[in-house]
Design a protein around this motif. Structure first.
Motif, short mmCIF file in Angstrom:
data_model
loop_
_atom_site.label_atom_id
_atom_site.label_comp_id
_atom_site.label_asym_id
_atom_site.label_seq_id
_atom_site.Cartn_x
_atom_site.Cartn_y
_atom_site.Cartn_z
N ARG A 103 0.83 -1.20 0.00
CA ARG A 103 0.00 0.00 0.00
C ARG A 103 0.87 1.25 0.00
O ARG A 103 0.60 2.22 -0.70
CB ARG A 103 -0.83 -0.04 1.28
N LYS A 104 1.94 1.19 0.80
CA LYS A 104 2.84 2.34 0.91
C LYS A 104 3.47 2.66 -0.46
O LYS A 104 3.59 3.82 -0.85
CB LYS A 104 3.96 2.04 1.91
N TYR A 105 3.88 1.60 -1.15
CA TYR A 105 4.49 1.77 -2.48
C TYR A 105 3.52 2.48 -3.42
O TYR A 105 3.89 3.46 -4.09
CB TYR A 105 4.87 0.38 -3.02
N TRP A 106 2.27 2.04 -3.43
CA TRP A 106 1.30 2.64 -4.34
C TRP A 106 0.96 4.06 -3.94
O TRP A 106 0.74 4.92 -4.80
CB TRP A 106 0.04 1.78 -4.45
N LEU A 107 0.91 4.30 -2.63
CA LEU A 107 0.66 5.67 -2.16
C LEU A 107 1.76 6.62 -2.64
O LEU A 107 1.51 7.72 -3.10
CB LEU A 107 0.60 5.70 -0.63
N TRP A 108 2.99 6.15 -2.52
CA TRP A 108 4.16 6.92 -2.96
C TRP A 108 4.08 7.18 -4.46
O TRP A 108 4.27 8.31 -4.92
CB TRP A 108 5.42 6.16 -2.56
N VAL A 109 3.76 6.14 -5.23
CA VAL A 109 3.63 6.29 -6.69
C VAL A 109 2.52 7.29 -7.01
O VAL A 109 2.69 8.19 -7.85
CB VAL A 109 3.35 4.92 -7.36
N PHE A 110 1.40 7.17 -6.30
CA PHE A 110 0.28 8.07 -6.55
C PHE A 110 0.67 9.52 -6.23
O PHE A 110 0.37 10.44 -7.00
CB PHE A 110 -0.92 7.64 -5.69
N PHE A 111 1.36 9.68 -5.11
CA PHE A 111 1.82 11.01 -4.70
C PHE A 111 2.70 11.63 -5.80
O PHE A 111 2.53 12.79 -6.20
CB PHE A 111 2.58 10.89 -3.38
N LEU A 112 3.62 10.83 -6.33
CA LEU A 112 4.49 11.33 -7.40
C LEU A 112 3.69 11.68 -8.65
O LEU A 112 3.93 12.70 -9.30
CB LEU A 112 5.57 10.29 -7.73
#
Lengths: 255, 385
Positions: free
Chosen positions: B10-19
């Motif tokens: 989830r953290k990985y996708w959140l980071w990707v989404f943020f970028l």
């Protein structure tokens, strides 16, 4: 290997060996140019500015007005984004490398006319990645607005601050439109072109024509009988930042 | 192999989404710039290059620094760097792409970019910069991907890659040398007209890039099962130390030349940046921050005890990265343009749209890096399992 191939290889090697270092130190390849009949021609166009005559008429801006009008140079109020082809600035800004406390008395604050120097070895031409700026055989440093990508390398390279960039669309800022000269668009660089378009028609540059005090002398620096050559031989003149070796073709008559 | 980037926490996708959000904002700002023109930025007739070109210059260094892990591994068979070289190459890919994007947004007539290819001009340094940057991108894509693919398959990298690896080593030096030459050959720009511009560029690159890589590796180690050998960290930190010392030394050489010669043209830009000139002190606080940070980092790195302690090492890397970024990302550019050719001062401050576009590009770089690192870590994890 056949003899023919060997010769080809030798020829190719010579081209490569001679050419590669040539690329780097190649100054500027002047572009061939065939002027139309009736055009004014020269081997190396230059300008001498009789700065004393200029000082006698401190309010006069005829040359600037004429140039900026016929070339559709926009009047942008924000100084940081302004476009100028020919303008006035004080001695200490025009010649920052000439500090002299005694001359200061004579020259401090005195206006000098500044424009592109149409250098013999123009650094702007050397750095341009598309040859949008190039030097003609007659010494005029030209600008192709249609090829310019707007990288502004020429502005970094010009030690005279002679180039302007269209940060925004210039057209709304043109006061009086002259349909005989193209307007520019945002994102390209522009500068003085020594009125190449007028020379083609047999006319002298607009600034020279507009000067009623005959302070501007335009002519062929390589023709020893031209007025400019004669005046430069007889009077003391200085050039901006001559020590940089760019070979400015604009001279300021002082003495 | 790419599918490994599509599975994550989830953290990985959140980071990707943020970028992606940052990239979206940057893109919108770029559209506004295309519409309005570069007048949307803080650049001017006098300071005609700004934040974009500065970021480009700095990131060329980050890209070149990949060679600092590639070279010891392939040339000196320094085994501990084996597992990290691919990260160096992937960092280079992300950095070069950012460089190219910064050039694209800096150009006034974006759609005429290909004029550089249509009218090749070998007397312009930009021509060579185009060649070396694109070449370096290709080399790193080839070498990095092939090496990782070999690992994925459980074999060594294929033989045909070897020449590319060897070419990539001098090539890395070339990208930063040519970028330095963009500046170093211009008449009348005293701050740039120095023969040690290229060495200075390389020194600052070889400390800031590996510092960034080191932090990125430690983060990767924290969020995955990737294990980096302490010896690799130790060697990398020594490389950073020596490069930083060289960077500081070179800067000292510049100061000596400027101030012992007492030539005004050479002193003014330095005075403007560090002391202020004609009442203009825009960058003084930034420049002092930069060099105090770099000096502190040097201290922390030179003392073996603090270099080996992971906490102080990371602190040193962060300090030096920020320092080098300010010095090269702001100081170098404005110092070259100020004072102007008329010995006047036109202050430059980046505008909000300019910063948003830059942020969008940085986010693009981070996204590329995240995805590539994710793939590399997943491959290594699968191997280790």
């Amino acid at each position: 290997m056949k003899r023919r191939d060997l010769l080809k290889l030798a020829g190719l090697s010579a081209v490569v060996a001679g050419g590669v270092p040539g690329f780097l130190n190649k100054e500027v390849k002047a572009r061939e140019y065939t002027p139309p009949p009736g055009a004014l021609t020269a081997k190396r166009w230059g300008m001498a500015i009789d700065i004393r005559k200029c000082w006698e008429h401190p309010e006069c801006r005829d040359c600037i007005k004429a140039c900026h009008h016929i070339h559709n140079v926009p009047e942008i109020p924000e100084k940081k984004k302004e476009i100028k082809w020919i303008w006035k600035d004080e001695f200490e800004h025009a010649f920052p490398d000439q500090p002299n406390e005694f001359n200061d008395v004579l020259l401090q604050g005195k206006p000098f006319l500044l424009l592109c120097n149409h250098c013999e070895h123009p650094p702007c031409v050397r750095v341009c990645p598309t040859e949008a700026t190039f030097k003609r055989e007659d010494g005029i440093v030209m600008m192709d607005y249609h090829r310019c990508i707007g990288c502004r390398f020429c502005m970094a390279a010009c030690p005279f601050g002679a180039r302007s960039f269209n940060w925004v669309d210039p057209r709304p800022y043109i006061r009086e439109f002259n349909p005989e000269f193209p307007t520019r668009m945002k994102g390209v660089v522009e500068k003085c072109l020594f009125c190449y378009e007028r020379l083609e028609k047999g006319q002298i540059p607009a600034c020279v024509e507009a000067c009623k005090h005959k302070a501007l002398i335009f002519g062929d620096l390589e023709d020893e009988n031209s007025e400019i050559s004669r005046v430069l031989r007889s009077r003391f003149s200085i050039r901006r930042k001559a020590e940089l070796g760019t070979g400015p073709s604009v001279f300021y008559l002082i003495g | 192999m790419f599918e490994k980037a599509l599975v994550g926490s989830r953290k990985y996708w959140l980071w990707v989404f943020f970028l992606l959000v940052l990239i979206g904002i940057g893109f919108l700002a770029f559209l506004a710039q295309l519409e309005y023109g570069l007048g949307i930025t803080g650049m001017s007739r006098d300071v005609s290059w700004g934040f974009y070109v500065a970021q480009f210059t700095f990131l060329v260094g980050v890209a070149a620094s990949g060679v600092m892990v590639v070279l010891p591994y392939y040339l000196h068979n320094h085994k501990v760097f084996g597992p990290v070289t691919v990260f160096g190459e992937f960092l280079a890919i992300a950095a070069v792409i950012m460089c190219l994007l910064f050039i694209i947004v800096d150009i006034g007539q974006t759609h005429r970019l290909f004029n550089v290819l249509l009218h090749p001009t070998p007397h312009s340094m930009l021509f060579y910069d185009m060649i070396v940057l694109n070449g370096y991108l290709a080399l790193n894509l080839i070498c990095g991907w092939a090496a990782l693919h070999g690992e994925y398959k459980g074999t060594k990298y294929p033989k045909w890659v070897v020449p590319f690896i060897y070419i990539s080593i001098p090539w890395a030096f070339s990208i930063h040398t040519v970028t330095a030459f963009l500046y170093a050959g211009l008449p009348g720009r005293h701050f740039w007209l120095t023969a040690i511009m290229a060495p200075r560029f390389l020194a600052s690159a070889f400390c800031s890039g590996p510092a960034f890589l080191l932090i990125a590796l430690l983060i990767a180690q924290k969020v995955s099962r990737l294990r980096i050998e302490p010896k690799a960290i130790d060697t990398l930190s020594k490389i950073i130390t020596y490069a930083l010392l060289a960077n500081i030394f070179f800067f000292g050489c510049e100061l000596f030349t400027a101030f012992y010669s007492q030539i005004p043209g050479h002193m003014y830009p330095v005075m403007y940046l560090f002391k202020g000139l004609h009442g203009h002190t825009e960058w003084v606080i930034f420049m002092w921050t930069a060099w105090i940070f770099m000096a502190l980092a040097a201290l922390l790195l030179v003392i073996p005890h603090t270099r080996r302690n992971l906490n102080t090492l990371v602190l040193a890397c962060v300090l030096l990265f920020i320092g080098a970024w300010i010095d090269k990302g702001i100081g170098l550019l404005t110092g070259g343009f100020t004072p102007t050719p008329f010995e006047t001062i036109t202050p430059y401050r980046p505008t909000v749209p300019e910063l948003l576009i830059s942020l969008g590009i940085w986010a693009t770089g981070f996204l590329i890096m995240t995805v590539l690192f994710k793939i590399a870590v997943a491959v290594k994890e699968a191997r280790a399992a």
